[in-house]
Design a protein around this motif. Structure first.
Motif, PDB file in Angstrom:
ATOM      1  N   TYR A 143       0.785  -1.202   0.047  1.00 21.60           N
ATOM      2  CA  TYR A 143       0.079   0.179   0.090  1.00 21.60           C
ATOM      3  C   TYR A 143       1.051   1.328  -0.010  1.00 21.60           C
ATOM      4  CZ  TYR A 143      -3.891  -3.237   1.257  1.00 21.60           C
ATOM      5  OH  TYR A 143      -4.850  -4.089   1.445  1.00 21.60           O
ATOM      6  N   GLU A 144       0.279   2.144  -0.821  1.00 28.85           N
ATOM      7  CA  GLU A 144       1.491   3.401  -1.117  1.00 28.85           C
ATOM      8  C   GLU A 144       1.477   4.012   0.453  1.00 28.85           C
ATOM      9  OE1 GLU A 144       1.290   7.636  -3.460  1.00 28.85           O
ATOM     10  OE2 GLU A 144      -0.410   6.509  -3.541  1.00 28.85           O
ATOM     11  N   GLY A 164       1.301   0.278   9.215  1.00 30.69           N
ATOM     12  CA  GLY A 164       1.412   1.329  10.152  1.00 30.69           C
ATOM     13  C   GLY A 164       0.125   2.336  10.167  1.00 30.69           C
ATOM     14  N   GLY A 165      -0.958   1.987   9.038  1.00 28.98           N
ATOM     15  CA  GLY A 165      -2.044   2.445   8.994  1.00 28.98           C
ATOM     16  C   GLY A 165      -3.001   1.504   9.625  1.00 28.98           C
ATOM     17  N   GLY A 166      -4.505   1.673   9.364  1.00 30.96           N
ATOM     18  CA  GLY A 166      -5.401   0.829  10.267  1.00 30.96           C
ATOM     19  C   GLY A 166      -5.511   1.148  11.573  1.00 30.96           C
ATOM     20  N   LYS A 331     -10.428  10.889   3.399  1.00 32.43           N
ATOM     21  CA  LYS A 331      -9.010  10.890   3.926  1.00 32.43           C
ATOM     22  C   LYS A 331      -8.879  11.160   5.512  1.00 32.43           C
ATOM     23  CE  LYS A 331      -7.323  12.938  -0.333  1.00 32.43           C
ATOM     24  NZ  LYS A 331      -6.537  14.170  -0.884  1.00 32.43           N
ATOM     25  N   ARG A 332      -9.906  10.593   6.286  1.00 30.17           N
ATOM     26  CA  ARG A 332      -9.992  10.524   7.462  1.00 30.17           C
ATOM     27  C   ARG A 332      -9.048   9.923   8.343  1.00 30.17           C
ATOM     28  NH1 ARG A 332     -15.616   8.307   9.300  1.00 30.17           N
ATOM     29  NH2 ARG A 332     -16.611   8.913   7.055  1.00 30.17           N
ATOM     30  N   GLY A 333      -8.420   8.684   7.908  1.00 34.74           N
ATOM     31  CA  GLY A 333      -7.480   7.851   8.357  1.00 34.74           C
ATOM     32  C   GLY A 333      -5.945   8.529   8.358  1.00 34.74           C
ATOM     33  N   PHE A 334      -5.176   7.682   8.901  1.00 35.02           N
ATOM     34  CA  PHE A 334      -3.720   8.139   8.890  1.00 35.02           C
ATOM     35  C   PHE A 334      -2.740   7.213   9.275  1.00 35.02           C
ATOM     36  CE2 PHE A 334      -5.341   9.307  13.077  1.00 35.02           C
ATOM     37  CZ  PHE A 334      -4.558   8.649  13.983  1.00 35.02           C
ATOM     38  N   VAL A 402     -10.841   1.172   6.288  1.00 35.55           N
ATOM     39  CA  VAL A 402      -9.961   2.089   6.795  1.00 35.55           C
ATOM     40  C   VAL A 402      -8.791   2.450   6.208  1.00 35.55           C
ATOM     41  CG1 VAL A 402      -8.808   2.676   9.020  1.00 35.55           C
ATOM     42  CG2 VAL A 402     -11.079   1.681   9.187  1.00 35.55           C
ATOM     43  N   LEU A 403      -7.912   1.190   5.901  1.00 35.50           N
ATOM     44  CA  LEU A 403      -6.695   1.363   4.993  1.00 35.50           C
ATOM     45  C   LEU A 403      -6.856   2.460   3.915  1.00 35.50           C
ATOM     46  CD1 LEU A 403      -5.222  -2.327   5.241  1.00 35.50           C
ATOM     47  CD2 LEU A 403      -4.408  -0.371   6.543  1.00 35.50           C
TER      48      LEU A 403
END
Length: 459
Positions: A143-144, A164-166, A331-334, A402-403
């Protein structure tokens, strides 16, 4: 006003005289499919026995998984023996840097992606682009938002595992929602909706918290990323693209910090009461969410593995993290940091170290299996596409949703010092030492001074 003190070199953890270390020559090998690299396992007599030192931090219920993963690796590469050590959290970064400076680094070690730029600036890590190319591993296999955190100054130093996401998932107790008249199938989507849900779910008796709806002071993992997470979730950015200018003293930043302060004061009874409430950890065994003291939490995909063990009877669900007034629901996730594996500078057995790193991240029987056992998604896309990855996991589609909303929170070469400033800035506002406006301006000035000192030294 209190002021943060650190040694200038502490920003880069003693600047450990690594500049003279030369990187080992990259290994040349024919390209192979990830997870199926050609080995001498069919003719182990052609290989001299090699022992690798491997450091990691997968404690608790992940220890048996790590032991099995290494057993699988040694079975696949029978001439390699792995001396695996579960390292304590305390002084983990200093220990790695000291080992490199002493010329005795582990062959492979876990490292947070948030620590990568500082380590690269000290010459402590070996770039792995040539090794990836020889093994047929490319950036687009991940994933980018995951692989971007492994690259610094155009070179790759780390392969990510786990995601690192999720981390920006809203976990919520459906029974508690129903208990207070909230629809368990309609979790909050915005900050305003989150406030209303928390008001209904929070239990306060005689001025003392008995149950927290949610604690926005801890967004994801710890207070050091709380503000940065809400800032990006509200459409803001903490630093310029060239990593030279602090940009969090903005309308989006003020709105985020003010929201955390107001939420803590008006819904959770103030920061002192929140601290008193969370000091009861001895009564919670494995955590407040598992034992009914929190109705909602923002945390990562790893929580499923823990809930199934510590609270198997909980009726819960997940949703994307609610977003701020200036935020974008898409774009709410980080992504902030996340673990990965690296080869430190100065290792002797580069070829074998790479085989271990690849196995731990981009091998179906290694890194993929490790995450499948925890029902967690992988940063390696092909792993997530395997039927075994989503089997018996009703939350899998939610994880991938989420990802899909994740954006990368940039990491600077002086991130440890930045995190300390962010923590103090948020605490100053929460405890009323400064107004949110004052704390935001103070923190931006302090962080800018750290950045300016770093870049002046580079120039």
């Amino acid at each position: 006003m209190r002021k943060i003190h650190w040694l200038p070199a502490a920003v880069l953890i003693l600047a450990l005289l690594f500049s003279g270390c030369a990187a080992p020559a990259p290994v040349s090998a024919p390209a192979a499919e990830p997870g199926t690299a050609e080995t001498a396992s069919t003719a182990p007599g052609d290989k001299e026995p090699v022992t690798l030192v491997f450091w990691h931090h997968w404690g608790g219920n992940r220890v048996p998984l790590m032991e099995e993963q290494i057993r699988r690796f040694e079975e696949k590469y029978p001439w390699i023996t792995v001396e695996m050590t579960l390292q304590p959290w305390e002084n983990r970064l200093q220990k790695i840097l000291t080992s490199v400076a002493a010329g005795e680094p582990p062959d492979v070690t876990m490292l947070g992606r948030q620590d990568l730029p500082a380590f690269v600036e000290q010459g402590a890590l070996m770039p792995i682009d040539d090794l990836m190319s020889a093994a047929g591993i490319t950036a687009d296999m991940f994933y980018e938002a995951e692989i971007n955190g492994a690259i610094y100054n155009g070179q790759t130093y780390l392969l990510p595992l786990p995601t690192g996401g999720g981390i920006s998932i809203l976990w919520y107790n459906k029974d508690m929602f129903a208990e207070v008249g909230l629809d368990p199938e309609s979790p909050p989507q915005t900050w305003a909706e989150l406030e209303e849900a928390a008001k209904a779910l929070t239990i306060m008796e005689n001025g003392e918290l008995q149950r927290v709806g949610i604690n926005p002071r801890l967004n994801g993992l710890h207070a050091g990323i709380s503000f940065l997470g809400w800032l990006h979730n509200n459409g803001g950015q903490w630093i310029s693209d060239d990593m030279r200018t602090i940009t969090w003293n903005s309308p989006e930043g003020l709105e985020a910090l003010q929201w955390v302060v107001d939420f803590t004061n008006n819904i959770n009874g103030g920061v002192e009461e929140v601290d008193a409430f969370y000091s009861q950890t001895g009564e919670w065994e494995n955590g407040p969410f598992y034992t009914g003291y929190e109705a909602m939490q923002t945390n990562g995909t790893w929580e499923l593995f823990k809930i199934l063990e510590f609270a198997p009877d909980m009726d819960f669900d997940i949703a994307p993290i609610p977003y701020g007034p200036q935020g974008d629901p898409a774009k709410r996730g980080f992504v902030y940091g996340g673990w990965g594996y690296v080869i430190p500078e100065g290792v002797e057995h580069v070829e074998e170290a790479w085989l271990l790193l690849e196995f731990l991240t981009a091998d179906m029987d290694g890194g993929c299996w490790f995450l499948q056992e925890q029902q967690r998604p992988s940063p390696w896309i092909e792993c997530n596409e395997q039927p075994e990855s989503s089997a018996d996991n009703p939350y899998w589609d939610g994880f991938l949703e989420v990802l899909g909303t994740d954006q990368v929170i940039p990491v600077s070469p002086v991130q440890p010092a930045i995190e300390e400033i962010v923590i103090q800035m948020q605490e100053e506002a929460l405890f009323g030492v400064q107004t949110p406006e004052e704390a935001l301006a103070w923190g931006a000035a302090e962080a800018q001074a750290v950045l300016d000192e770093f870049w002046a030294g580079k120039e």
